[in-house]
Enzyme design. Structure first.
Site, PDB file in Angstrom:
ATOM      1  N   GLY A 242       0.793  -1.226   0.000  1.00 43.81           N
ATOM      2  CA  GLY A 242       0.000   0.000   0.000  1.00 43.81           C
ATOM      3  C   GLY A 242       0.817   1.264   0.000  1.00 43.81           C
ATOM      4  O   GLY A 242       0.279   2.356   0.199  1.00 43.81           O
ATOM      5  N   GLU A 283       4.652  -6.394   0.933  1.00 42.89           N
ATOM      6  CA  GLU A 283       4.017  -6.794  -0.324  1.00 42.89           C
ATOM      7  C   GLU A 283       3.793  -5.591  -1.241  1.00 42.89           C
ATOM      8  O   GLU A 283       2.655  -5.210  -1.529  1.00 42.89           O
ATOM      9  CB  GLU A 283       2.676  -7.470  -0.040  1.00 42.89           C
ATOM     10  CG  GLU A 283       2.771  -8.717   0.804  1.00 42.89           C
ATOM     11  CD  GLU A 283       1.416  -9.204   1.284  1.00 42.89           C
ATOM     12  OE1 GLU A 283       1.353 -10.341   1.774  1.00 42.89           O
ATOM     13  OE2 GLU A 283       0.413  -8.453   1.177  1.00 42.89           O
ATOM     14  N   PRO A 284       4.849  -4.956  -1.720  1.00 39.48           N
ATOM     15  CA  PRO A 284       4.666  -3.821  -2.629  1.00 39.48           C
ATOM     16  C   PRO A 284       4.176  -4.280  -3.994  1.00 39.48           C
ATOM     17  O   PRO A 284       4.617  -5.291  -4.523  1.00 39.48           O
ATOM     18  CB  PRO A 284       6.073  -3.226  -2.728  1.00 39.48           C
ATOM     19  CG  PRO A 284       6.989  -4.385  -2.452  1.00 39.48           C
ATOM     20  CD  PRO A 284       6.264  -5.255  -1.469  1.00 39.48           C
ATOM     21  N   GLY A 285       3.245  -3.560  -4.540  1.00 36.52           N
ATOM     22  CA  GLY A 285       2.746  -3.844  -5.894  1.00 36.52           C
ATOM     23  C   GLY A 285       2.759  -2.578  -6.710  1.00 36.52           C
ATOM     24  O   GLY A 285       3.572  -2.392  -7.611  1.00 36.52           O
ATOM     25  N   ARG A 286       1.849  -1.646  -6.357  1.00 36.24           N
ATOM     26  CA  ARG A 286       1.775  -0.363  -7.044  1.00 36.24           C
ATOM     27  C   ARG A 286       3.122   0.370  -7.033  1.00 36.24           C
ATOM     28  O   ARG A 286       3.531   0.962  -8.041  1.00 36.24           O
ATOM     29  CB  ARG A 286       0.720   0.504  -6.364  1.00 36.24           C
ATOM     30  CG  ARG A 286       0.503   1.861  -6.999  1.00 36.24           C
ATOM     31  CD  ARG A 286      -0.201   2.829  -6.045  1.00 36.24           C
ATOM     32  NE  ARG A 286      -1.342   2.213  -5.410  1.00 36.24           N
ATOM     33  CZ  ARG A 286      -2.589   2.272  -5.869  1.00 36.24           C
ATOM     34  NH1 ARG A 286      -2.842   2.936  -6.981  1.00 36.24           N
ATOM     35  NH2 ARG A 286      -3.578   1.686  -5.219  1.00 36.24           N
ATOM     36  N   TYR A 327     -12.521   5.098  -8.743  1.00 38.50           N
ATOM     37  CA  TYR A 327     -12.300   5.879  -7.527  1.00 38.50           C
ATOM     38  C   TYR A 327     -11.623   7.213  -7.771  1.00 38.50           C
ATOM     39  O   TYR A 327     -10.831   7.688  -6.955  1.00 38.50           O
ATOM     40  CB  TYR A 327     -11.527   5.075  -6.468  1.00 38.50           C
ATOM     41  CG  TYR A 327     -10.496   4.104  -6.960  1.00 38.50           C
ATOM     42  CD1 TYR A 327     -10.747   2.736  -6.904  1.00 38.50           C
ATOM     43  CD2 TYR A 327      -9.280   4.529  -7.461  1.00 38.50           C
ATOM     44  CE1 TYR A 327      -9.802   1.827  -7.341  1.00 38.50           C
ATOM     45  CE2 TYR A 327      -8.327   3.621  -7.886  1.00 38.50           C
ATOM     46  CZ  TYR A 327      -8.598   2.266  -7.833  1.00 38.50           C
ATOM     47  OH  TYR A 327      -7.665   1.362  -8.255  1.00 38.50           O
ATOM     48  N   CYS A 354     -18.653   3.855 -25.111  1.00 37.88           N
ATOM     49  CA  CYS A 354     -20.018   4.387 -25.071  1.00 37.88           C
ATOM     50  C   CYS A 354     -20.487   4.424 -23.619  1.00 37.88           C
ATOM     51  O   CYS A 354     -21.322   3.630 -23.189  1.00 37.88           O
ATOM     52  CB  CYS A 354     -20.946   3.527 -25.934  1.00 37.88           C
ATOM     53  SG  CYS A 354     -22.582   4.236 -26.148  1.00 37.88           S
TER      54      CYS A 354
END
Length: 429
Positions: A242, A283-286, A327, A354
């Site tokens: 996070g 747990e880094p992802g972003r 978001y 569309c």
């Protein structure tokens, strides 16, 4: 941002305009070297601190075989949240022992698959799963290492849809109501499950380290209960990920600062309880994938509504980046073919779907667009391709890794024929 003498944007040493010409648009381009240096910066903090640790890449951010290969080469394990992500990691050559399975509703097939391949650990999320996994492990005559996911009741300063550590969350065992203690007691009695640690994830895009510090303090009490009262073989404290990144004008704290604070809090709280320092997992992802990715689009139609808004459309949209619709995500963009041009007006970047909510950027300060412009949207490496859809039957974009001036296609562009590959016609009507 790297700008060449030709005023073009460069990514990983490659001219972004030439990449768009060669591979088409939309195109997601990753700076491979930036991914590697980011991971090594994580490693360096732990090495300097001299503590046991493990970095596991949260593959939900961007999961392809090439990405799994890359992060494993850089000394990371892989966190997966589905059978599909597990299969991808295994097919990329990552050993099962380096993979951990998350998820609030793992299916029996997914758990069975994980147990059969000898996964490194499973993070159990609820009482239903404890019973299900014990049954699967017993039938397979396996002992499975598990961590329990704890909802520590920490309010992370993030969007409500991506805050996961509070009491009112679908994830994990609630700490305040004694669910987490009860889960440890059940695991102490589960013959085929070996509880080796605790896990929490308090949210995403977090800039304030205080939430992590509070979570560590609360988890330490539970850890002590597990070791002292239940004699569980706990050795792991997983504080999740996070870690926030910069999308526009956010003041993201340096990774070293955040990790150092987490390490210090862990050392202090565990020493105070006379507990051995645990193996600290993150747990880094972003924070690994996000900044390294840039999406290139071809400029399309334009619409000026006097006194209201200027719209600029591109050849992608919410099908390759739904984050604004989900978001309210914000982005910074330039024209790749004139990356140093000064803004001239305010333009809102719309997609081609569309759907009135198909927007990529609201009110971006940009030069007035020209027909041959290539729009480059930065920090699109996480939760963009992984959330891509086929809405309006739009094919998914290609993905390229760029490094030292060399581009490598790691995901081929889908075609219209790919869209109908799984379709089946009715019998003759």
């Amino acid at each position: 941002m790297q700008i060449g003498d030709n005023h073009h944007l460069y990514i990983g040493g490659c001219d972004a305009v030439e990449l768009a010409k060669s591979y088409g648009t939309p195109l997601i381009v990753y700076d491979e070297k930036l991914i590697r240096t980011t991971i090594q910066a994580f490693h360096e903090v732990f090495r300097r601190a001299g503590v046991p640790y493990q970095i596991s890449y949260a593959s939900k951010a961007f999961c392809t075989m090439a990405m799994c290969q890359l992060v494993y080469q850089e000394g990371c394990g892989i966190d997966v949240v589905s059978g599909g992500e597990l299969y991808t990691a295994l097919e990329s050559g990552v050993p099962a022992s380096a993979i951990h399975l998350h998820g609030n509703n793992k299916t029996p097939d997914e758990l069975g698959f994980a147990v059969d391949v000898g996964i490194g650990a499973i993070i159990v999320d609820n009482f239903f799963e404890i019973a299900l996994l014990q049954d699967i492990a017993a039938k397979s005559n396996r002992i499975v290492d598990v961590l329990i996911r704890v909802a520590p009741g920490v309010e992370a300063h993030t969007h409500e849809f991506i805050a996961t550590g509070g009491q009112d969350s679908k994830f994990g065992f609630d700490l305040a109501s004694d669910q987490a203690h009860m889960a440890l007691r059940q695991l102490a009695d589960a013959e085929n499950l070996r509880c080796v640690g605790l896990h929490s994830h308090i949210g995403s895009q977090i800039f304030d380290v205080d939430g992590f510090v509070v979570a560590v303090e609360r988890l330490a009490d539970l850890y002590q209960y597990g070791v002292r009262e239940l004699d569980l073989p706990l050795t792991v404290l997983n504080v999740g990920g996070g870690f926030g990144i910069r999308y526009t004008d956010e003041d993201a704290p340096p990774v070293a600062e955040t990790l150092s604070a987490i390490i210090a809090a862990t050392r202090q709280t565990f020493e105070a309880r006379e507990l051995d320092f645990p193996t600290l997992w993150i747990e880094p992802g972003r924070s690994i994938a996000g900044p390294a990715g840039t999406t290139l689009y071809q400029i399309g139609s334009q619409k000026r509504i006097p006194g209201i808004r200027n719209y600029l459309a591109v050849d992608g949209g919410m099908t390759d980046n739904p984050r604004l619709a989900l978001y309210g995500a914000k982005y910074h963009a330039v024209y790749a073919n004139r990356a140093d041009a000064e803004p001239e007006d305010t333009w809102s970047v719309a997609g081609k779907c569309c759907e009135s909510g198909d927007m990529l950027i609201w009110d971006a300060e940009l030069p007035n667009p020209k027909p041959d412009d290539i729009l480059a949207v930065f920090a699109t490496g996480a939760y963009n391709y992984s959330m891509a859809s086929h809405y309006n039957r739009i094919p998914k974009p290609a993905v390229v890794f760029a490094r030292d001036g060399v581009a490598t296609v790691v995901v081929e562009r889908e075609t219209w024929s790919d869209l109908i590959r799984k379709d089946r016609r009715l019998a003759d009507l």
